[in-house]
Design a protein around this motif. Structure first.
Motif, short mmCIF file in Angstrom:
data_model
loop_
_atom_site.label_atom_id
_atom_site.label_comp_id
_atom_site.label_asym_id
_atom_site.label_seq_id
_atom_site.Cartn_x
_atom_site.Cartn_y
_atom_site.Cartn_z
N ASN A 72 0.82 -1.23 0.00
CA ASN A 72 0.00 0.00 0.00
C ASN A 72 0.85 1.28 0.00
O ASN A 72 0.34 2.35 -0.28
CB ASN A 72 -1.03 -0.01 1.12
CG ASN A 72 -0.45 -0.01 2.50
OD1 ASN A 72 0.75 0.05 2.68
ND2 ASN A 72 -1.33 -0.10 3.48
N ASN A 73 2.13 1.16 0.25
CA ASN A 73 3.02 2.32 0.07
C ASN A 73 3.08 2.70 -1.41
O ASN A 73 3.03 3.88 -1.77
CB ASN A 73 4.43 2.02 0.58
CG ASN A 73 4.45 1.84 2.08
OD1 ASN A 73 3.77 2.54 2.81
ND2 ASN A 73 5.23 0.88 2.54
N PHE A 74 3.16 1.70 -2.26
CA PHE A 74 3.13 1.93 -3.71
C PHE A 74 1.75 2.45 -4.12
O PHE A 74 1.64 3.30 -5.00
CB PHE A 74 3.48 0.63 -4.45
CG PHE A 74 3.43 0.74 -5.93
CD1 PHE A 74 4.30 1.58 -6.62
CD2 PHE A 74 2.50 0.00 -6.66
CE1 PHE A 74 4.25 1.67 -8.00
CE2 PHE A 74 2.45 0.10 -8.03
CZ PHE A 74 3.32 0.93 -8.71
N ALA A 75 0.70 1.93 -3.48
CA ALA A 75 -0.67 2.37 -3.78
C ALA A 75 -0.84 3.85 -3.47
O ALA A 75 -1.57 4.56 -4.17
CB ALA A 75 -1.67 1.54 -3.00
N ALA A 76 -0.18 4.33 -2.44
CA ALA A 76 -0.26 5.76 -2.10
C ALA A 76 0.33 6.61 -3.22
O ALA A 76 -0.23 7.65 -3.59
CB ALA A 76 0.46 6.05 -0.79
N VAL A 77 1.44 6.15 -3.78
CA VAL A 77 2.06 6.88 -4.90
C VAL A 77 1.12 6.86 -6.10
O VAL A 77 0.91 7.89 -6.76
CB VAL A 77 3.43 6.25 -5.26
CG1 VAL A 77 4.00 6.87 -6.51
CG2 VAL A 77 4.40 6.40 -4.10
N LEU A 78 0.53 5.70 -6.39
CA LEU A 78 -0.42 5.61 -7.51
C LEU A 78 -1.63 6.53 -7.28
O LEU A 78 -2.12 7.15 -8.22
CB LEU A 78 -0.89 4.17 -7.69
CG LEU A 78 0.12 3.16 -8.22
CD1 LEU A 78 -0.50 1.77 -8.30
CD2 LEU A 78 0.65 3.59 -9.57
N ALA A 79 -2.11 6.58 -6.04
CA ALA A 79 -3.26 7.43 -5.72
C ALA A 79 -2.93 8.90 -5.97
O ALA A 79 -3.76 9.65 -6.50
CB ALA A 79 -3.70 7.21 -4.28
N ILE A 93 -6.88 7.87 1.16
CA ILE A 93 -7.42 7.84 2.53
C ILE A 93 -7.36 6.42 3.10
O ILE A 93 -6.98 6.22 4.26
CB ILE A 93 -8.87 8.40 2.55
CG1 ILE A 93 -8.84 9.91 2.29
CG2 ILE A 93 -9.55 8.09 3.87
CD1 ILE A 93 -10.20 10.52 2.05
N ILE A 94 -7.69 5.43 2.30
CA ILE A 94 -7.63 4.03 2.76
C ILE A 94 -6.20 3.63 3.07
O ILE A 94 -5.93 2.94 4.06
CB ILE A 94 -8.27 3.08 1.72
CG1 ILE A 94 -9.79 3.32 1.68
CG2 ILE A 94 -7.98 1.62 2.06
CD1 ILE A 94 -10.51 2.58 0.58
N VAL A 95 -5.25 4.06 2.26
CA VAL A 95 -3.84 3.77 2.53
C VAL A 95 -3.44 4.34 3.89
O VAL A 95 -2.83 3.65 4.71
CB VAL A 95 -2.91 4.35 1.43
CG1 VAL A 95 -1.47 4.34 1.87
CG2 VAL A 95 -3.06 3.56 0.14
N MET A 96 -3.80 5.59 4.15
CA MET A 96 -3.45 6.21 5.43
C MET A 96 -4.12 5.48 6.60
O MET A 96 -3.49 5.24 7.64
CB MET A 96 -3.85 7.69 5.45
CG MET A 96 -3.06 8.56 4.49
SD MET A 96 -1.31 8.56 4.89
CE MET A 96 -0.64 7.91 3.40
N ALA A 97 -5.38 5.09 6.43
CA ALA A 97 -6.11 4.39 7.49
C ALA A 97 -5.50 3.01 7.76
O ALA A 97 -5.30 2.62 8.92
CB ALA A 97 -7.58 4.26 7.13
N THR A 98 -5.17 2.27 6.68
CA THR A 98 -4.60 0.94 6.90
C THR A 98 -3.19 1.03 7.46
O THR A 98 -2.81 0.18 8.28
CB THR A 98 -4.60 0.11 5.58
OG1 THR A 98 -3.92 0.83 4.57
CG2 THR A 98 -6.01 -0.22 5.15
#
Length: 193
Positions: free
Chosen positions: A31-38, A72-77
């Protein structure tokens, strides 16, 4: 005046990246990569909204909202995972502390007790402290063994507190007397202050 059709290429790219970010946002570490994609998707969605400012913006807005939701989901998880890791770490530290306290409590020797032991003759133990009563006062030794050589029988005993915060050990050697008693012929300690 009717709005023109939306320019969709940038919005579709932002939407695809946003959906990928949303899917990956639940997976730990990934999800660190997902944050960049977001973030990339949000920027592309915002650009698509600006490009379509006089046109319909439905797809651009949807892609922007999905990318913000993924972030937001990345930060919450991330928060949830770090909280779980902290909780486990505190539990492990608590368990270690309680086992150290138990080991410290079971080790009853103090420096003054050790210093009070009188070492007798190294071969015969004559004049040394008698073993009787040491077990009653300090508990059963961690290790104990007897060996014979010629006319002498020697008993080596030690008290250790392996699980404690600071390792402490008492090692004593006794020589068996004709009357069956054991007299101290050698002593060694480690960790007593």
């Amino acid at each position: 005046m009717e709005k023109k059709k939306e320019s969709k290429v940038l919005a579709i790219i932002a939407l695809i990246i946003g959906i990928l970010a949303l899917i990956l946002s639940w997976v730990p570490i990934v999800n660190n990569f997902a944050a960049v994609l977001a973030v990339v998707s949000a920027i592309l969605g915002l650009i698509a909204i600006i490009i379509n400012r006089k046109n319909k913006k439905t797809l651009s807005i949807v892609s922007f909202v999905i990318s913000v939701l993924a972030f937001i989901i990345v930060m919450a998880t991330q928060s949830m995972y770090s909280s779980a890791i902290d909780s486990v770490g505190k539990k492990v530290n608590s368990d270690i502390s309680s086992s150290q306290k138990k080991a410290d409590d079971n080790f009853k020797w103090a420096k003054t007790d050790y210093d009070a032991l009188v070492v007798g003759d190294t071969m015969t133990g004559l004049g040394g402290t008698n073993y009787d009563g040491l077990e009653a006062k300090f508990g059963t030794p961690s290790d104990s063994n007897e060996s014979s050589s010629g006319d002498y029988t020697v008993k080596d005993v030690s008290w250790n507190n392996m699980g404690a915060s600071k390792y402490k050990s008492i090692s004593l050697t006794f020589v068996k007397q004709a009357d069956g008693s054991w007299l101290l012929s050698h002593k060694y300690q480690s960790g007593l202050e």
